[in-house]
Design a protein around this motif. Structure first.
Motif, PDB file in Angstrom:
ATOM      1  N   TYR A 248      -4.931  -2.908   8.168  1.00  0.00           N
ATOM      2  CA  TYR A 248      -3.731  -3.139   7.358  1.00  0.00           C
ATOM      3  C   TYR A 248      -2.791  -4.116   8.067  1.00  0.00           C
ATOM      4  O   TYR A 248      -2.290  -5.070   7.449  1.00  0.00           O
TER       5      TYR A 248
ATOM      6  N   TYR B 248       0.807   6.658   4.191  1.00  0.00           N
ATOM      7  CA  TYR B 248       0.180   5.689   3.294  1.00  0.00           C
ATOM      8  C   TYR B 248      -0.927   6.368   2.492  1.00  0.00           C
ATOM      9  O   TYR B 248      -1.831   6.986   3.074  1.00  0.00           O
TER      10      TYR B 248
ATOM     11  N   TRP C 184      -8.137   1.966   9.410  1.00  0.00           N
ATOM     12  CA  TRP C 184      -7.448   1.482   8.209  1.00  0.00           C
ATOM     13  C   TRP C 184      -6.095   0.898   8.581  1.00  0.00           C
ATOM     14  O   TRP C 184      -5.726  -0.197   8.111  1.00  0.00           O
ATOM     15  N   TYR C 185      -5.335   1.600   9.425  1.00  0.00           N
ATOM     16  CA  TYR C 185      -4.015   1.113   9.823  1.00  0.00           C
ATOM     17  C   TYR C 185      -4.116  -0.223  10.554  1.00  0.00           C
ATOM     18  O   TYR C 185      -3.316  -1.142  10.303  1.00  0.00           O
TER      19      TYR C 185
ATOM     20  N   GLN D 282       0.805  -1.228   0.000  1.00  0.00           N
ATOM     21  CA  GLN D 282       0.000   0.000   0.000  1.00  0.00           C
ATOM     22  C   GLN D 282       0.838   1.279   0.000  1.00  0.00           C
ATOM     23  O   GLN D 282       0.338   2.360   0.273  1.00  0.00           O
TER      24      GLN D 282
END
Length: 406
Positions: free
Chosen positions: A189, A170, A185-186, A27
């Protein structure tokens, strides 16, 4: 789409090297950049596609045979392709035949490194740098190694700096404007990395513990490495913790900053320091948001140091020069967060402070480093939350964090 300043180096490498590998975390923009460089004339093969991956795993030689030129995405999923590529480019050594991307550091695998030695150029693509977000190539490293006062422009301080640092680099995370969705999101991920890429790169019996280990490591970012201490809360011994931490480093989530040494100073700490390679990822793992930093500014220091280390590594990745990065600490605990040395042996020292005020005391480590280097020491900077450059002695300055992208 933001510019990627590494692109010129990739284009250049394709003119003289048979194989070019864009290596970096998932990503970070590798696929997008590879497609842009390749255009429509070169076949694009994505090993995240199950059918394509099955074909590559079943018959690596047949997969490569007949390809004149190709882009192969996520090459670490089928590392045996690299041996087939070696055979192909030895038979036809024209430059620019294969452009690869990889989300794991394949050069840590001896048979891969040996098989493509002299045939492959590796370039590293980390998440977006602030200079790329600003669409303006920086001159920080070049200016510093000439011993010149850093330029200051587009100054960001206070709350603006906190938000910029905690956001990370990112591209997908930056599209999310609300903090809880960005941090979600992190965390998603990380879960995806463990479930997919850790399985691809290592066969470990304690994979379910790896997300917890990463959280423990996040609490120690910017500190001296202590594998026994890292693993103790999880019941992991020193060798196991070191091995598992190495997997995160091979996936470009972590970076180990080695200690700087000198024959002039005998009593130096020889222990490396641990850093994450993205401040946004670190902030999410530590549940640090701008609101929390407003209430407790002490939370910000370790994340800011990680941010500066990552920014400098990004700047060096597209520089024409080569730099070695280390940290400095003597037995009296005089330290410098980041020591950068170029091929000519010149040294720049950088200390990172989250405060708006800097005193002479913050330069103790830089002065000790200067004594050890002598004429090789060209500049010492304390980068902090401020808008102006202030001299603190010969070749010593306090400067804004914003100088990194001026």
């Amino acid at each position: 789409m933001y510019p990627r300043f590494i692109e010129d180096r990739i284009h250049d490498a394709l003119t003289y090297t048979r194989v070019v590998l864009i290596s970096g975390p998932r990503q970070s923009g590798k696929t997008t950049l590879a497609k842009q460089i390749a255009g429509r004339k070169i076949p694009f093969l994505n090993l995240d596609d199950k059918t394509t991956l099955d074909a590559a795993l079943t018959d690596p030689v047949g997969f490569i045979r007949g390809l004149d030129r190709a882009v192969i995405d996520e090459i670490q999923r089928a590392p045996d392709l690299l041996l087939a590529i070696k055979t192909a480019v030895d038979a036809d050594p024209r430059p620019g035949r294969f452009l690869l991307t990889g989300s794991a550091n394949l050069m840590t695998v001896p048979r891969v490194a040996d098989s493509l030695a002299g045939r492959m150029k590796v370039v590293r693509l980390l998440p977006l740098a602030q200079a790329e977000l600003n669409r303006r190539p920086p001159t920080f490293l070049e200016t510093a190694f000439e011993g010149q006062v850093p330029k200051v422009g587009n100054v960001v301080v206070g709350a603006g700096l906190i938000e910029k640092v905690l956001a990370g680099g990112y591209p997908e995370a930056l599209t999310r404007t609300r903090w809880h969705t960005r941090q979600d999101w992190y965390l998603d991920y990380i879960e995806a990395i463990v479930q997919r890429d850790v399985h691809d790169t290592a066969q470990f019996e304690k994979i379910p513990l790896m997300p917890r280990l990463l959280r423990v490591l996040a609490e120690h970012s910017g500190q001296l490495v202590n594998y026994s201490g890292f693993g103790a809360p999880l019941g992991m011994n020193h060798p196991t913790t070191r091995r598992y931490t190495g997997v995160f480093e091979s996936l470009f989530l972590l970076h180990t900053l080695q200690p700087w040494f000198s024959n002039v100073l005998k009593r130096l700490t020889k222990t490396p320091k641990l850093h994450f390679l993205d401040a946004g990822l670190l902030a999410a793992l530590r549940d640090i948001t701008p609101d929390r930093v407003k209430k407790d500014k002490a939370l910000f220091g370790p994340v800011l140091e990680t941010f500066v280390v990552a920014e400098l590594l990004k700047l060096s990745s597209w520089s024409a020069d080569r730099y070695e990065f280390a940290h400095f600490r003597d037995k009296e605990r005089k330290e410098v967060d980041i020591v950068i040395e170029d091929r000519r042996g010149r040294v720049v020292g950088i200390e990172v402070k989250a405060s708006a005020t800097v005193t002479a005391r913050e330069f103790a480590g830089l002065r000790r480093l200067s004594e050890a280097c002598g004429d090789r020491f060209v500049l010492g900077l304390v980068l902090h939350d401020h808008g102006h450059v202030v001299p603190f002695g010969e070749r010593l300055y306090a400067a804004p964090i914003s100088a990194l992208w001026a």
